[in-house]
Design an enzyme around this catalytic site. Structure first.
Site, PDB file in Angstrom:
ATOM      1  N   CYS A  54       0.826  -1.213   0.000  1.00  0.00           N
ATOM      2  CA  CYS A  54       0.000   0.000   0.000  1.00  0.00           C
ATOM      3  C   CYS A  54       0.861   1.264   0.000  1.00  0.00           C
ATOM      4  O   CYS A  54       1.578   1.540   0.965  1.00  0.00           O
ATOM      5  CB  CYS A  54      -0.928  -0.023   1.217  1.00  0.00           C
ATOM      6  SG  CYS A  54      -1.697   1.553   1.593  1.00  0.00           S
ATOM      7  N   CYS A  57      -0.023   3.848   2.721  1.00  0.00           N
ATOM      8  CA  CYS A  57       0.460   3.358   4.024  1.00  0.00           C
ATOM      9  C   CYS A  57       1.927   3.750   4.215  1.00  0.00           C
ATOM     10  O   CYS A  57       2.330   4.228   5.291  1.00  0.00           O
ATOM     11  CB  CYS A  57       0.325   1.839   4.109  1.00  0.00           C
ATOM     12  SG  CYS A  57      -1.348   1.203   3.902  1.00  0.00           S
TER      13      CYS A  57
END
Length: 729
Positions: A54, A57
């Site tokens: 991600c 993230c």
């Protein structure tokens, strides 16, 4: 429970924060340990649910959680926990709290009850403020809903409540909250700074009534909020409206677009923005685009690009994909613009531009990613042949990972050599031996490999994932390697290191060659849906009987039959159709070395073995001792005829070379020089000979029963099989 949350929030907000200045302290705890610690320390638990793939993230971890002011708040208020939502306890917790987007941030009380959550990356200050409000009962979702329901309508509350509706995907309700609030404001309040959020956040385009209101009252807004802030918003709205008119996608010659453009021009002029020159440059592109001449449009883009913002250049470039069907000149101008403006974007956006450029060029990208066991970083040399030229390209790898991107139209075989000190093995000749392996460059495929590299050893290449062509190539050349091939490959490496002569190992070579031939022929026969089978069949055409080759070709899907290798196979099959096994051999009449007339028709009733050779052909000459043995064994059953073709024009010289070679090789049977009398009878053309040596076996009825191409074919086995079969019948 509510009282406990209020107390925890008050502790988080009121206590001094100065001692936490090193970013967020994510503890190495289990979920239960974190809850126990929170109860003991009178805190809440903050959980960052992330995944390894991600991007947002990673952005939060690198740019937000490392900030001092973020650490000051989170370390004081929470026991902080990071959980990989796809592994171990993180996966279990993600399922329990219904996490399905990343990153998701969840706040829990010490009993594990969810207090608040938010999703997605954001800037540090905004993130701290969002979480601070989220755990404040007054600003929590329940608190906002309660206060709005009781009729509270402060700007901050309306803004946060509308955002809450949007986050909960209640878009119509959120829009209604804003519309109701805006509709009840007086003209005086509509321009106040505390209500500017109505325009900056909730007027998404210039046709929104709130945007119209700002355009109509620009001076009042400037006076209340400052020129820079107001004009930036007006500029963005106008820019957004211009974009369709400067795109290559625009429909150019309609009255509707002309009318809309004139209206927009008037709106731009009325706005009288201080940085309006950018809009004017965009407008000039739009004017040309509406005329419909794509070449002129691209040329004005080239002229105006240096004066445009990066985001505007990107907006124009992203539309070039529709030019794929235009003529080569238009496509080339578009490619040049894309190539020269890759810096207008980064990350995924830059990659989109790159792929658009490849598409216009008719190219596709091949990616090779390889995890390397044993070497952290270094460089590699990739080499391949392209249109007859030898190409070498150098790449670097780092963090045990090689990642290569190649754009092209053609599928090619390539090799990679690892030029690393850790893998260099000194040889007896004073240079270094480096590990290397082969792979296929396949435009449009992405191959992921695992490499086990060791000094002085043949690399072990393992397939991970990717496209079918590169997969089949690795499977054939790695997974299906026979013990004989593996042994010989390592023998070659050892021989290079020790400075020996690989020709000293003929038995090992023969065993490896035969094993390789069996492997490839079996692969081709059993994998007719594979591109690699067409490559191998074309490369090793002489190994197969042409009748079998045609049967294999007929089983290829049309996509393979039509590719370059399929087309080559079709040409060879068509050209060799009249010379195949099972066909009637054409009669020939030639004079032998002794002046005697030799004719195929006169030899009916016997097997005839024709050996096509030349004094210049090393493999031909090397096969003659074995041919002498066969002649001695089968001369009563088979008529042996050698047909030489010399590569000189002078007949006298050709005759001299031929006779000398015949004498040196000790061949006492019928010898013919094809150069003589070639105008009347050319046996090379008559039997479709395209490589040397080639042996043709004809049965007593004049039917071709075998064509043996190359020196590695054992003519003795073929003769034995044919004669035994005839005896049995």
């Amino acid at each position: 429970m509510k009282k406990q949350i209020i107390i925890l929030w008050m502790i988080a907000v009121i206590l001094p924060l100065s001692s936490f200045a090193q970013g967020v302290d994510f503890r190495s705890l289990t979920m239960q340990e974190a809850l126990d610690a929170a109860a003991k320390e009178k805190k809440l638990v903050f959980v960052d649910f992330y995944t390894t793939w991600c991007g947002p993230c990673k952005k939060m971890s690198a740019e937000v959680f490392t900030r001092a002011q973020v650490g000051e708040f989170f370390n004081k208020a929470f026991v902080n926990l990071k959980l990989d939502a796809e592994k171990d306890e993180g996966k279990i917790a993600a399922q329990k709290y219904k996490v399905n987007a990343y990153p998701t941030f969840v706040v829990l009380d010490p009993e594990g009850t969810e207090v608040y959550r938010t999703v997605g990356a954001m800037e540090a200050d905004a993130f701290v403020e969002k979480v601070r409000k989220g755990i404040d009962p007054k600003w929590s979702p329940e608190g906002l809903t309660r206060r709005y329901g009781k009729g509270e309508r402060t700007p901050e509350l309306v803004n946060d409540y509308a955002l809450l509706m949007m986050e909960q995907k209640k878009y119509e309700e959120g829009e209604r909250v804003i519309a109701d609030y805006f509709g009840k404001l007086s003209d005086k309040k509509r321009v106040k700074p505390e209500n500017f959020f109505l325009y900056s956040r909730y007027a998404l385009n210039a046709v929104d009534p709130k945007a119209d209101y700002m355009f109509a009252n620009k001076d009042r807004f400037v006076k209340a909020n400052g020129r820079e802030k107001v004009e930036e918003l007006l500029y963005n709205w106008l820019r957004q409206q211009i974009m369709p008119f400067i795109s290559a996608r625009v429909v150019s010659d309609t009255v509707v677009n002309e009318e809309k453009w004139q209206q927009l021009k008037e709106k731009i002029q009325c706005a009288a923005l201080e940085n309006g020159e950018y809009l004017m440059n965009l407008g000039e592109i739009a004017e040309v685009r509406l005329k419909g001449d794509l070449k002129e449009y691209l040329e004005v883009c080239r002229e105006k690009f240096p004066r445009l913002e990066s985001r505007d250049r990107f907006a124009v470039l992203i539309g070039f994909g529709v030019l794929k069907d235009q003529d080569e000149e238009v496509r080339q101008i578009a490619v040049d613009l894309l190539k020269g403006n890759q810096d207008v974007a980064d990350g995924l956006s830059q990659r989109v531009l790159y792929m658009t450029m490849l598409d216009l060029e008719g190219k596709k990208e091949f990616r090779l990613r390889a995890a390397i066991d044993g070497v952290e970083k270094g460089k590699v040399m990739m080499s391949y042949y392209f249109k007859g030229k030898f190409v070498q390209e150098e790449y670097e790898f780092d963090n045990y990972l090689l990642d290569i991107s190649i754009a092209g139209k053609d599928t090619l075989s390539a090799g990679i050599r690892f030029l690393c000190d850790e893998l260099a093995t000194p040889t007896a000749r004073g240079n270094n031996q480096y590990p290397h392996f082969s792979f296929m460059i396949v435009p449009g495929e992405f191959a992921v490999l695992k490499l086990d590299l060791e000094k002085g050893k043949v690399p072990v290449v393992k397939w991970d994932r990717g496209g079918p062509v590169s997969h089949d190539f690795i499977r054939l050349n790695q997974d299906l390697l026979t013990p004989e091939e593996k042994a010989y490959n390592q023998l070659m490496v050892d021989n290079i290191i020790q400075g020996g002569d690989i020709r000293d190992y003929p038995e090992e070579f023969q065993a490896s060659w035969e094993a390789n031939k069996r492997k490839i022929m079996e692969f081709v026969r059993n994998n007719t849906n594979s591109y690699v089978s067409a490559v191998e069949l074309a490369e090793h055409y002489i190994w197969f009987d042409e009748n079998e080759t045609e049967r294999i070709y007929d089983r290829f899907p049309s996509s393979i039959q039509s590719n370059p290798y399929g087309q080559l196979l079709k040409r060879r099959l068509d050209n060799g159709r009249e010379f195949r096994t099972g066909t009637k051999a054409k009669n020939f009449i030639k004079k032998d070395m002794n002046g005697k007339t030799v004719s195929l028709d006169r030899l009916k009733g016997k097997y005839v073995l024709l050996d096509f050779w030349g004094s210049w052909c090393g493999p031909c000459r090397e096969s003659h001792p074995h041919l002498k043995e066969l002649h001695k064994k089968y001369k009563d059953q088979v008529a042996f005829i050698n047909v030489a073709q010399e590569n000189v024009r002078d007949i006298a010289e050709a005759r001299k070379l031929w006779k000398t070679a015949v004498k040196e090789d000790g061949m006492t049977w019928t010898q013919i020089l094809n150069n003589e009398g070639r105008e009347e009878c050319d046996m090379i053309r008559l039997f479709g000979i395209s490589s040397f040596p080639t042996k043709v076996l004809i049965d007593p009825e004049g039917i071709v029963v075998a064509r043996m191409i190359g020196a590695m074919v054992d003519a003795g086995e073929v003769l034995e099989k044919a004669l035994s079969s005839r005896s049995a019948n």
